[in-house]
Scaffold this active site. Structure first.
Site, PDB file in Angstrom:
ATOM      1  N   ASP A  48     -48.173  20.679  -1.979  1.00 10.90           N
ATOM      2  CA  ASP A  48     -47.985  19.953  -0.734  1.00 10.90           C
ATOM      3  C   ASP A  48     -48.400  20.883   0.392  1.00 10.90           C
ATOM      4  OD1 ASP A  48     -47.133  18.717   1.573  1.00 10.90           O
ATOM      5  OD2 ASP A  48     -45.107  18.295   0.870  1.00 10.90           O
ATOM      6  N   ASN A  74     -59.103  19.132   0.803  1.00 13.81           N
ATOM      7  CA  ASN A  74     -59.369  17.712   0.980  1.00 13.81           C
ATOM      8  C   ASN A  74     -58.167  16.939   1.527  1.00 13.81           C
ATOM      9  OD1 ASN A  74     -60.936  15.139   0.416  1.00 13.81           O
ATOM     10  ND2 ASN A  74     -59.154  14.822  -0.910  1.00 13.81           N
ATOM     11  N   TYR A 154     -56.753  11.856  14.901  1.00 11.58           N
ATOM     12  CA  TYR A 154     -57.515  12.152  13.689  1.00 11.58           C
ATOM     13  C   TYR A 154     -58.802  12.905  14.025  1.00 11.58           C
ATOM     14  CZ  TYR A 154     -60.100  11.576   9.348  1.00 11.58           C
ATOM     15  OH  TYR A 154     -60.831  11.821   8.204  1.00 11.58           O
ATOM     16  N   LYS A 158     -59.925  16.866  13.089  1.00 10.91           N
ATOM     17  CA  LYS A 158     -61.137  17.239  12.354  1.00 10.91           C
ATOM     18  C   LYS A 158     -62.043  18.151  13.191  1.00 10.91           C
ATOM     19  CE  LYS A 158     -60.226  15.222   8.480  1.00 10.91           C
ATOM     20  NZ  LYS A 158     -59.958  16.021   7.264  1.00 10.91           N
TER      21      LYS A 158
END
Length: 229
Positions: A48, A74, A154, A158
């Site tokens: 985790d 990922n 989001y 990134k």
């Protein structure tokens, strides 16, 4: 590989196993990891990325197995879509906890194992939504900006991951580390609204995961080549 029980992560593991690589499938949910690993022919490691102790235990397990040549980061979460003015710090922090700090945790925990490898490689699974160039001029980069766009947290996460990739590459010339944009892929992540198959998306990640030390570093790559930062 982190976040590998479903979607692109699971398919990357499957393609690497099919190519003859020994792969550890990282799973936050052990039961889901066991099922995925058994179906693919990989070995599961409970991991985790939001939990320091979990990441440390995973690194110890990998060390006992003998080492690590490639790390694929990922694991990621989209965050819930909402108006930008409704987003508070706690909402952004929750997304960054996985998408950004999760990568820092794995890099910190696995750095010693990577340094011991003859050809260490790291792949950070990013997104075209993290491209600042595309964000300020979407018409110039329509292939990097899908119709489905979640809330701003989001893309910001990134973009931060992309900068981490470049900074790690600069600080650690002994490894190859690159960011990858797998494209707008049909997965649970976007309620299967994506236009790419998981097989096609995974191939982009696999290509960067299997480079040698003469391969690139500090790049942001998609299916059609370089993605603008």
């Amino acid at each position: 590989m982190t976040g590998a029980t479903r979607g692109i992560g699971r398919e990357v593991v499957a393609q690497l196993v099919a190519a003859g690589h020994e792969v550890l499938l990282g799973a936050r949910d052990r039961a889901a990891g066991d099922r995925a690993a058994a179906a693919i022919g990989a070995e599961v490691v409970e991991l985790d990325v939001t939990d320091d102790a979990s990441v440390a235990r995973a690194a110890q397990m990998v060390r006992r197995r003998g080492g690590l040549d490639v790390l694929v980061n990922n694991a990621g979460v989209p965050g819930h879509a909402c108006d930008a003015t409704e987003i508070d710090a706690a909402t952004i922090r929750a997304v960054f906890e996985t998408n950004v700090f999760g990568v820092v945790r794995t890099m910190h925990a696995f750095a010693g194992l990577l340094r011991a490898s003859a050809q260490p490689v790291v792949v950070n699974v990013s997104s075209g939504l993290g491209s600042i160039a595309a964000a300020v001029d979407p018409d110039a980069h329509v292939d990097t900006v899908p119709v489905w766009v979640p809330a701003l947290h989001y893309g910001a996460s990134k973009a931060a991951l992309n900068m981490l990739t470049v900074q790690y590459a600069r600080a650690c010339p002994w490894m190859r580390i690159n960011a990858v944009d797998p494209g707008f892929t049909a997965t649970d992540f976007n309620d299967h609204r994506g236009t790419r198959s998981v097989a096609d998306a995974a191939r982009v990640v696999v290509d960067l995961a299997t480079i040698g030390f003469d391969g690139p570093t500090a790049t942001f790559t998609g299916d059609h080549g370089t993605v603008p930062w």
